[in-house]
Design a protein around this motif. Structure first.
Motif, mmCIF file in Angstrom:
data_model
loop_
_atom_site.group_PDB
_atom_site.id
_atom_site.type_symbol
_atom_site.label_atom_id
_atom_site.label_comp_id
_atom_site.label_asym_id
_atom_site.label_seq_id
_atom_site.Cartn_x
_atom_site.Cartn_y
_atom_site.Cartn_z
ATOM 1 N N ASN A 127 43.123 37.179 39.731
ATOM 2 C CA ASN A 127 43.479 38.047 40.751
ATOM 3 C C ASN A 127 42.727 39.326 40.927
ATOM 4 O O ASN A 127 41.741 39.384 40.034
ATOM 5 C CB ASN A 127 44.912 38.478 40.103
ATOM 6 C CG ASN A 127 44.902 39.235 38.841
ATOM 7 O OD1 ASN A 127 44.258 40.075 38.470
ATOM 8 N ND2 ASN A 127 45.744 38.610 37.746
ATOM 9 N N LYS A 128 43.080 40.127 41.615
ATOM 10 C CA LYS A 128 42.130 41.430 41.803
ATOM 11 C C LYS A 128 42.979 42.822 41.486
ATOM 12 O O LYS A 128 42.747 43.805 42.090
ATOM 13 C CB LYS A 128 41.786 41.670 43.276
ATOM 14 C CG LYS A 128 40.650 40.637 43.632
ATOM 15 C CD LYS A 128 39.945 40.830 45.158
ATOM 16 C CE LYS A 128 38.955 39.924 45.345
ATOM 17 N NZ LYS A 128 38.497 40.182 46.548
ATOM 18 N N TYR A 145 37.428 39.687 37.976
ATOM 19 C CA TYR A 145 38.467 39.147 38.925
ATOM 20 C C TYR A 145 38.572 37.685 38.890
ATOM 21 O O TYR A 145 39.850 37.193 38.924
ATOM 22 C CB TYR A 145 37.912 39.587 40.555
ATOM 23 C CG TYR A 145 38.324 40.932 40.887
ATOM 24 C CD1 TYR A 145 39.143 41.855 40.329
ATOM 25 C CD2 TYR A 145 37.476 41.485 41.833
ATOM 26 C CE1 TYR A 145 39.438 43.156 40.678
ATOM 27 C CE2 TYR A 145 37.512 42.744 42.238
ATOM 28 C CZ TYR A 145 38.573 43.652 41.767
ATOM 29 O OH TYR A 145 38.621 44.707 41.981
ATOM 30 N N GLU A 146 37.599 37.065 38.663
ATOM 31 C CA GLU A 146 37.394 35.646 38.683
ATOM 32 C C GLU A 146 38.293 35.080 37.358
ATOM 33 O O GLU A 146 38.871 34.043 37.388
ATOM 34 C CB GLU A 146 36.178 35.008 38.798
ATOM 35 C CG GLU A 146 36.322 33.462 38.701
ATOM 36 C CD GLU A 146 34.460 33.055 38.952
ATOM 37 O OE1 GLU A 146 34.459 31.809 38.618
ATOM 38 O OE2 GLU A 146 33.689 33.981 39.238
ATOM 39 N N GLU A 188 44.405 48.974 45.572
ATOM 40 C CA GLU A 188 43.015 49.431 46.223
ATOM 41 C C GLU A 188 43.010 50.436 47.530
ATOM 42 O O GLU A 188 42.311 51.068 47.568
ATOM 43 C CB GLU A 188 42.411 48.206 46.471
ATOM 44 C CG GLU A 188 41.760 47.500 45.358
ATOM 45 C CD GLU A 188 40.823 46.368 45.726
ATOM 46 O OE1 GLU A 188 39.868 46.473 46.351
ATOM 47 O OE2 GLU A 188 41.315 44.966 45.746
ATOM 48 N N VAL A 241 33.425 41.439 39.864
ATOM 49 C CA VAL A 241 33.584 40.129 40.400
ATOM 50 C C VAL A 241 33.967 39.181 39.294
ATOM 51 O O VAL A 241 34.901 38.348 39.331
ATOM 52 C CB VAL A 241 32.469 39.596 41.266
ATOM 53 C CG1 VAL A 241 32.659 38.471 41.704
ATOM 54 C CG2 VAL A 241 32.103 40.760 42.446
#
Length: 444
Positions: A263-264, A258-259, A77, A255
């Motif tokens: 993880n992101k 990710y959930e 990121e 979002v």
């Protein structure tokens, strides 16, 4: 008689030279004007497309399109935020792929896929029975870990794409997926989704309905339907993987993905660019920042194809224009040289009578420039007459419709007058060089 009267009488008296000059200038002016119009229109079209087209540069790793890479560390990121600060980046769309299971709704599964899964169950049960029978005959007991490998694990039946903004998603931007009801997902959305129209019909889902999906670890994510889409082609079903059925693609926000992945990690980042001409430099910037660990791909093929064709048209037009100017310079020089060959006596008489050289030069230039200007005006008329025909011919090749502009007309007149003045250099040099007595003695 002053030099202006002599100029008018010479133009009227020498009809052959005047008409020849007029025709030459007419043809040259028309060719120059058409060439300039094609070049200007092509250049303006490239600029218009460049300013209006939306192109993207996708940044990803070699594992981005591997279905097992959803939970692996892919794109930093920090690198993305650094790239977003580039002057040519308009926006960035984060892109995550994930596979999931439908829990409170039914995904689209073909008969062939159901039959394939039943066959897998039977094969696993048979293999398990054979392994247990063999172990029992050997006096062994299989532990739970060994037996677990014979358990049937259902295949993923939902394909999830998480995006920062769905309008930048390639499926929607290239028209493969089109919104039927509701709206697209934007950066402010949380736990929202867009589902296929057939998935909605089969499960009685509408805008505002909720669905639940889960990952392999039974982590569930609840989504609200904010949009329903359809595809231009929904006839591709795959035998072995239900999630690959086009109807089972669900688009959601970042979002939620990710959930679901727990993880992101980013799979792909799609950068919306301001200027397609700077895409190459941006791709070099990506390689420099990431030390060549990222791959890049620019979605600008359509722009490059159209702009490339128009640039080839501009190059060809420039070559043709140069050829016209060179040919025009040669022809006008020859015409002036031939017309001046028979006027030595006239120039000698005028000089012997005390006429100033600059007045003779003005007279001669006027005799050349008036037919040039008249030829240029007729060239405009001729260009207007053939403009539609040329636009139609070019439209079939490069989708280009030319139009005559005032700037092109101005450059045409400057070119025509410049060529005439270039051809008149011989005349000017001749008038300035000789004295009256020398000219008359040369003639005698």
């Amino acid at each position: 008689m002053n030099y202006l009267d002599r100029m008018i009488q010479s133009i009227i008296g020498n009809k052959r030279n005047t008409i020849l000059m007029l025709l030459i200038c007419l043809v040259l002016s028309a060719l120059i004007l058409i060439s300039l119009c094609i070049k200007t229109t092509a250049a303006n079209t490239v600029d218009q497309i460049r300013n209006s087209v939306e192109t993207n540069v996708n940044v990803y790793t070699s594992s981005s399109y591997d279905s097992n890479a959803a939970c692996s560390s892919l794109i930093s990121e920090n690198d993305v935020e650094q790239l977003r600060k580039s002057d040519n980046v308009k926006d960035a769309n984060y892109y995550i792929r994930s596979l999931a299971y439908a829990t409170d709704f039914t995904s689209k599964i073909t008969n062939a896929q159901e039959a394939n899964e039943e066959r897998k169950k039977e094969e696993l049960a048979r293999d398990k029975a054979q392994a247990m029978e063999k172990a029992e005959s050997s006096g062994m007991v299989l532990d739970n870990e060994t037996l677990k490998q014979y358990d049937y694990v259902p295949p993923y039946n939902v394909y999830v794409q998480g995006n920062t903004d769905t309008k930048y998603n390639l499926d929607f931007s290239n028209g493969m997926a089109q919104l039927f009801l509701g709206r697209l997902i934007n950066e402010s959305d949380d736990h929202a989704c867009i589902i296929h129209v057939d998935l909605a019909k089969d499960n009685g889902l509408t805008l505002g309905s909720t669905i639940t999906i889960e990952n392999l670890n039974k982590k569930q994510v609840r989504l609200k339907v904010v949009g329903i889409y359809y595809r231009a082609s929904d006839n591709a079903n795959y035998i072995y993987s239900p999630y690959m059925n086009l109807e089972n693609a669900i688009y959601t926000d970042l979002v939620s993905c990710y959930e679901l992945n727990e993880n992101k990690n980013l799979t792909t980042v799609q950068f919306a660019m301001r200027d397609p001409e700077l895409n190459s430099s941006f791709r070099k910037q990506v390689k420099g920042i990431a030390d060549n660990k990222y791959l890049t791909k620019a979605d600008d093929n359509s722009y490059q194809m159209i702009a490339g064709t128009l640039r080839i048209t501009i190059v060809i037009t420039n070559v043709v224009l140069i050829a016209i100017l060179l040919l025009g310079a040669v022809i006008l020089t020859l015409v002036v040289a031939i017309s001046m060959r028979d006027r030595d006596y006239e120039i000698g008489i005028l000089l012997s009578m005390g006429e100033q050289k600059y007045k003779i030069i003005i007279q001669m230039l006027g005799e050349l420039l008036l037919p040039t200007i008249a030829g240029g005006m007729l060239g405009i008329v001729a260009s207007v007459c053939v403009e539609g025909i040329i636009s139609k011919l070019l439209g079939n090749i490069v989708q280009l419709s030319i139009s005559i502009s005032f700037s092109s007309i101005g450059w045409m007149f400057l070119s025509a007058i410049g060529l005439t003045m270039l051809g008149a250099v011989i005349m000017i040099v001749k008038v300035l060089r000789y004295q009256p007595k020398s000219i008359l003695m040369h003639i005698e």
